[in-house]
Design a protein around this motif. Structure first.
Motif, PDB file in Angstrom:
ATOM      1  N   VAL A 534       1.000  -1.435  -0.101  1.00  0.00           N
ATOM      2  CA  VAL A 534       0.629  -0.285   0.110  1.00  0.00           C
ATOM      3  C   VAL A 534       0.504   1.214   0.111  1.00  0.00           C
ATOM      4  O   VAL A 534       1.739   1.299   0.808  1.00  0.00           O
ATOM      5  CB  VAL A 534      -0.623  -0.095   1.479  1.00  0.00           C
ATOM      6  CG1 VAL A 534      -2.048   1.528   1.373  1.00  0.00           C
ATOM      7  CG2 VAL A 534      -1.785  -0.934   1.371  1.00  0.00           C
ATOM      8  N   LEU A 539      -2.516   6.795  -1.786  1.00  0.00           N
ATOM      9  CA  LEU A 539      -4.600   7.011  -1.817  1.00  0.00           C
ATOM     10  C   LEU A 539      -4.571   8.091  -0.903  1.00  0.00           C
ATOM     11  O   LEU A 539      -4.018   9.469  -0.273  1.00  0.00           O
ATOM     12  CB  LEU A 539      -4.267   5.863  -0.139  1.00  0.00           C
ATOM     13  CG  LEU A 539      -4.214   4.620  -0.635  1.00  0.00           C
ATOM     14  CD1 LEU A 539      -4.133   4.192   0.049  1.00  0.00           C
ATOM     15  CD2 LEU A 539      -4.729   4.291  -2.264  1.00  0.00           C
ATOM     16  N   GLU A 547      -9.036   2.084   3.358  1.00  0.00           N
ATOM     17  CA  GLU A 547      -8.228   0.919   2.559  1.00  0.00           C
ATOM     18  C   GLU A 547      -7.657  -0.546   3.302  1.00  0.00           C
ATOM     19  O   GLU A 547      -7.207  -1.415   3.079  1.00  0.00           O
ATOM     20  CB  GLU A 547      -7.506   1.200   1.619  1.00  0.00           C
ATOM     21  CG  GLU A 547      -6.346   0.791   0.571  1.00  0.00           C
ATOM     22  CD  GLU A 547      -7.375   0.070  -0.317  1.00  0.00           C
ATOM     23  OE1 GLU A 547      -6.571  -0.763  -0.934  1.00  0.00           O
ATOM     24  OE2 GLU A 547      -8.375   0.641  -0.676  1.00  0.00           O
ATOM     25  N   LYS A 567      -6.976  -4.744   4.488  1.00  0.00           N
ATOM     26  CA  LYS A 567      -5.269  -5.045   3.882  1.00  0.00           C
ATOM     27  C   LYS A 567      -4.871  -5.908   4.655  1.00  0.00           C
ATOM     28  O   LYS A 567      -3.796  -6.484   4.313  1.00  0.00           O
ATOM     29  CB  LYS A 567      -4.791  -3.976   2.602  1.00  0.00           C
ATOM     30  CG  LYS A 567      -4.836  -3.222   2.446  1.00  0.00           C
ATOM     31  CD  LYS A 567      -4.868  -3.711   0.808  1.00  0.00           C
ATOM     32  CE  LYS A 567      -4.766  -3.376  -0.730  1.00  0.00           C
ATOM     33  NZ  LYS A 567      -5.592  -2.798  -0.553  1.00  0.00           N
TER      34      LYS A 567
END
Length: 804
Positions: A534, A539, A547, A567
Motif C-alpha cells: 500500500v 491514496l 483501504e 488490507k
C-alpha cells in the motif's frame, strides 16, 4: 581423418552419444554435453547447437561449448551462417568468418576469423535445428567428416532432442496432473454455485495454461445457459461462436478441439483455438467447459491445444459435474428439510449424504438448534476451534463465536449473512474468520436452527492471493550490489527476515525499498502468505483508513452493501508493506498505533474488534525523527515501527555498483527491444559513475533504457545518453582540471566550519538554542548555518538520540 581413424571415431562417438540419449537430463544440460562431445571428436575450438521454433521462425541457442562460448541468444532463419544453413537445408562451410559478410555474432560473442561449418539436422525437410563447429582460421572439414556430421552427428542430436523432449513432456504432464489434483481439491471450497464455477473455470484455465475459459450449465428447459466466463485480458471473445460449439458438444456428448478460430467482426478477439468438453454425471450431460487460447512461449503466434490437453480435461469433467451437482444439492437441502419432513426414508438418505458432504468440504461447518446449542460440527471445525466432538452438544454458539449482534439474535429473527468477519474463541486464543450463516426454516413458525460455515482469515488471504495474483517478485538473490555498504545492508535485512519484528526501511526515492521488503518477505516465516503493498502517499486522505482497515455496510456514502475487507485482513498470514509511511494522516496514525499494540483492527463504521496476524514492513524517504520533532508524526508510532531499521544507501553512496546496474539494464532492454547491444564503452561508464543520480536506481534504469532505444551501433556512447546526462559529462570534460591552492584552502575551511557546528550540536545535546548560545549567535542564524552546511538531518538525529 584416415578411414580407420574415421571408423574408430564413429564408434566412439556413437557409444558416447548413446550414453547421453539413454540418460536424458534437462535440454540445456544434455545438449551442452553433446556439444562438448562433438567438439572433442572433431577437434573443434567451439560447438554451438541451435533449435528451431517452427511457429516463430527463430533459432534459439541451446548449447555453446568451447573458446569464446556465449549463453543464450537467437537468430532468424536466414540470418548468419547457421541461419542460412537452415534456410537452404544444406551444410555451409566458411574458411574465414570475419571475411564473410553473411556472418552474424551473438551478444557477448567476440568477432573472430575462425573457420566455421554449419550443419542443419532433422528428418528430411522437417528440420529440428542446426549446429556449427568453429576451428582455427582456414581449417576445412573433409568430405568424410562432413558426411559424419550430416549423418551420425545430426541423427544423434535429433534423437537426443527427441528423448529429452519426451522426458520433459512426461515431467510437464506430471506437473499438470498435480495442478489438476489441486483443482479437484479447490472444488471442495464450500462456496456458492457462482463463486465455485468461477473458481473452477479459473483453475482449469491455469492448470492447462489457457487464456480463458467458459462454463455453461444445462437448465430445465434443455438449453445451455452461460454460467461464467473468465479471461486474463480485456480483449473481446466471440461467445456466440463458443455457444454453438458448446451446444454441439452437449448434444453429442463428445469433446471437441478446434484450431485457428477467427472472430469475423473483430480480428483482435480472443479465441484462436478452442477445447470444449461435456460435463457428464452418470451418463447425463449437465453442462460444458470450454478453454480457449493456449498460452505458448513468447514469439509464437498460434495458440493450439493438444490431444493430451483434451484427454486430461475430459478426465476431469466428471469430477466437475459431480461438484456442480453437489452445490445444487446443497441449495435444495433446506428446502427438503422444510417441505418433506414427513418423508422419513428420503430424509435419512439425505442426512447420510449431507454427513459425507459435511466432512468432505474444506470449510468448517457448524449446525445449531433453535436455542443455539451445537448439534453438528465437521472435522475442520473441530480442528480450528480445538474442541472435542463429544463435548459439542453442551456448547452454545455464543461461547464459540463473538459477533455484534450476537448470533443468538440472528437465530431468533431467522436472519442470514454471508462473507461476514467474526471472532472465534478457540483453544489457542481469538482467531478472525470469514463466516456464512444460513437459517433452517420450519414452516411459518420461524427458524429451527442454522448452519454456520467459516474459514480462517489466513486461508481467505491465501485464496485472495492466488485468485487476484498478489505476490512477491523479488528475493535477496535479485538485489544487485558488491559494495561493502550494500553487503552490510543485505546482511542486516537477512537477519531481520528471520524475526517477526516490525521493520522500517529508509531510503531515498528509487533506491529499491519495495525490492528489499519483498526479499525480506520471501525469506521470512510469512513467505507462504500473501504480500500486499500500500502506497500511503498515493491514496486520498479520506480513503486510506478504509483501504487499510476495511469498512462495514453503510459506513459512508457509496460503500458496498456487503462491506469490504481491509488490507490488514487480506494480508493475514503474510506481510503488509506500507510505503511512504511518513505521508499517513495523523488520525490514521493513531489507529495504526492501536493495531500494532493490540494486534486487532476495527473496521470503519464498525464497533467489533477483529484479530489480525500479519507482519508489518514500513518504508519512507522522509526524516521521521525530524517529522516527530515538527509534530507531523507520532513519536510512539515511530517506536513501534522502528524495531529494526534498514537504511538503503543512495546510489551515489555505492558508486562501485553503478557498472553492475548498467550491465544488467543493458541486457534487459536490449533483449526486450530485440537489439544487439554489447554494452557501454568504458569512458562513458566512468563518467556515469561520477553522476550523483538524484533519482537513484530508477533514474539510472530510465537513462539506460533511453540509450538502448536510441543507440545505432552495438556499443553505447555518451551521445546516446539523455540530454541532461550528456550535458553533465561534457561539463566534467570541460572542467576536468586540478584545484588551485586557494580552492583547496577554501574547501578545508568549509569542512572545518561544518565540523564546528556539529560539535556545537553535541555540546548542546541536540538542543538548537543551547548550540546557538555556544556559538554566540541567534537561533535563526544557527538554523541558517545548519541549512548552509547540510546538517539538518544530523541535527534531527541528534535531538532524537539525546532526548529518547
Amino acid at each position: 581423418m584416415a578411414s580407420a581413424d574415421m571408423l574408430n571415431g564413429r564408434a566412439e562417438f556413437w557409444a558416447a552419444a548413446l550414453e547421453l540419449i539413454a540418460q536424458p537430463r534437462s535440454l540445456s544440460e544434455s545438449l551442452g554435453a553433446m556439444a562438448g562431445l562433438i567438439s572433442e571428436c572433431f577437434d573443434a575450438d567451439l560447438c554451438a547447437i541451435f533449435l528451431l521454433e517452427p511457429r516463430s521462425d527463430k533459432l534459439l541457442l541451446e548449447a555453446c561449448v568451447g573458446q569464446g562460448a556465449v549463453k543464450g541468444g537467437r537468430l532468424r532463419v536466414g540470418q548468419g551462417i547457421s541461419g542460412l544453413a537452415v534456410f537452404h537445408n544444406k551444410t555451409i562451410q566458411v574458411a574465414h568468418m570475419a571475411m564473410d559478410p553473411r556472418a552474424v555474432f551473438l551478444v557477448g560473442e567476440e568477432p573472430s576469423d575462425n573457420s566455421v561449418v554449419a550443419v542443419p539436422f532433422g528428418h528430411g525437410e522437417d528440420l529440428s535445428g542446426v549446429f556449427n563447429l568453429q576451428s582455427r582460421p582456414g581449417r576445412c572439414f573433409v568430405p568424410g567428416e562432413i558426411a559424419m556430421l550430416e549423418g551420425e552427428v545430426g541423427s544423434s542430436i535429433r534423437t537426443l532432442v527427441s528423448a529429452v523432449q519426451t522426458f520433459e513432456n512426461m515431467n510437464r504432464r506430471t506437473g499438470e496432473l498435480q495442478a489438476l489434483n489441486e483443482l479437484g481439491q479447490a472444488m471442495n471450497s464450500g462456496l456458492g454455485l457462482d463463486e465455485s464455477l468461477e473458481l473452477i473455470a479459473s483453475l482449469a484455465a491455469e492448470a492447462l495454461r489457457a487464456k480463458g475459459s467458459a462454463v455453461r450449465l444445462l437448465v430445465e428447459d434443455g438449453t445451455l445457459a452461460l454460467a461464467t466466463v473468465v479471461t486474463e485480458t480485456d480483449n473481446s471473445f466471440d461467445l456466440l461462436y463458443e455457444q454453438r460449439i458448446a451446444e454441439y458438444v452437449a448434444a453429442s456428448g463428445e469433446p471437441i478441439m478446434i484450431d485457428d478460430v477467427r472472430a469475423s467482426r473483430d480480428p483482435q478477439a480472443m479465441g484462436s483455438s478452442l477445447a470444449c468438453v461435456p460435463l457428464v454425471l452418470e451418463e447425463r450431460v449437465v453442462g460444458t467447459l470450454t478453454l480457449f487460447d493456449k498460452i505458448v512461449p513468447l514469439g509464437t503466434e498460434r495458440r493450439l491445444f493438444s490431444i493430451d490437453d483434451l484427454d486430461m480435461l475430459f478426465a476431469l469433467s466428471s469430477q466437475i459435474a459431480a461438484e456442480i451437482e453437489d452445490i445444487r444439492l446443497t441449495g435444495r437441502l433446506q428446502e427438503l428439510v422444510r417441505t418433506e419432513k414427513h418423508q422419513a426414508s428420503q430424509l435419512r438418505a439425505l442426512y447420510s449424504r449431507s454427513q459425507a458432504f459435511l466432512q468432505s468440504i474444506s470449510d468448517a461447518l457448524l449446525a445449531v438448534d433453535r436455542d443455539g446449542f451445537v448439534e453438528e460440527i465437521n472435522t475442520v471445525g473441530l480442528r480450528i476451534l480445538g474442541v472435542e466432538a463429544k463435548k459439542t452438544p453442551q456448547i452454545h454458539i455464543d461461547e464459540l463465536v463473538e459477533d455484534k449482534p450476537p448470533l443468538r439474535e440472528w437465530l431468533d429473527t431467522g436472519g442470514q449473512f454471508s462473507n461476514r468477519v467474526v471472532t472465534l474463541n478457540t483453544a489457542s486464543g481469538k482467531v478472525a474468520a470469514m463466516a456464512n450463516l444460513q437459517p433452517i426454516m420450519e414452516g411459518t413458525t420461524g427458524a429451527a436452527g442454522a448452519v454456520l460455515t467459516f474459514r480462517e482469515m489466513g486461508e481467505v488471504g491465501r485464496l485472495v492471493n492466488r485468485v487476484i495474483g498478489v505476490q512477491r517478485t523479488y528475493s535477496f538473490e535479485d538485489i544487485i550490489g558488491q559494495s561493502a555498504i550494500m553487503h552490510k545492508t543485505v546482511e542486516l535485512a537477512r537477519i531481520a527476515a528471520s524475526t517477526s519484528s516490525n521493520i522500517l526501511i529508509q531510503g531515498e526515492t528509487g533506491t529499491g525499498k519495495e525490492v528489499f521488503a519483498q526479499a525480506v518477505h520471501s525469506a521470512s516465516a510469512y513467505s507462504e502468505g500473501p504480500f500486499l503493498a500500500v502506497n500511503c502517499a498515493a491514496l486520498p486522505r479520506d480513503l486510506i483508513e478504509s483501504e487499510l482497515f476495511g469498512y462495514v455496510e453503510g459506513a459512508f456514502t457509496g460503500a458496498s452493501k456487503k462491506g469490504r475487507l481491509g488490507k490488514f485482513e487480506l494480508a493475514s498470514g503474510g506481510t503488509l508493506f506500507l510505503d511512504e509511511i511518513g505521508e499517513m494522516p495523523a488520525d490514521v496514525q493513531v489507529k495504526l498505533l492501536r493495531v500494532l499494540q493490540e494486534k486487532a483492527i476495527v473496521r470503519v463504521g464498525g464497533d467489533r474488534t477483529i484479530p489480525i496476524n500479519c507482519r508489518l514492513i514500513a518504508a519512507t524517504n522522509r526524516d521521521l525523527p525530524q517529522a516527530v520533532a515538527e509534530g507531523r508524526f507520532r513519536r510512539d508510532l515511530l517506536y513501534r515501527l522502528n524495531v529494526i531499521t534498514i537504511e538503503i544507501p543512495a546510489l551515489n553512496e555505492r558508486r562501485e555498483d553503478i557498472p553492475l546496474f548498467i550491465r544488467r539494464f543493458v541486457h534487459i532492454f536490449a533483449e526486450r527491444n530485440g537489439k544487439v547491444v554489447v554494452g557501454v564503452d568504458e569512458p562513458t561508464i566512468n563518467k556515469m559513475s561520477q553522476f550523483d543520480w538524484p533519482g537513484n536506481v530508477r533514474e539510472l534504469e530510465n537513462a539506460v533504457e533511453h540509450a538502448v532505444a536510441l543507440v545505432q551501433g552495438r556499443t553505447i556512447t555518451v551521445e546516446d545518453l539523455p540530454p541532461h546526462l550528456n550535458a553533465f559529462i561534457n561539463d566534467i570534460d570541460g572542467n576536468d582540471r586540478a584545484m588551485t591552492t586557494f580552492e583547496q584552502a577554501q574547501q578545508q575551511a568549509d569542512e572545518a566550519q561544518r565540523q564546528l557546528y556539529l560539535e556545537a550540536l553535541r555540546g548542546g545535546e541536540g538542543d538548537i538554542q543551547k548550540a546557538a548560545n555556544l556559538m554566540g549567535m541567534s537561533r535563526a542564524t544557527f538554523y541558517r548555518r545548519l541549512k548552509q552546511f547540510d546538517l539538518n538531518r544530523e541535527a534531527s538525529n541528534m535531538r532524537y538520540e539525546y532526548h529518547n
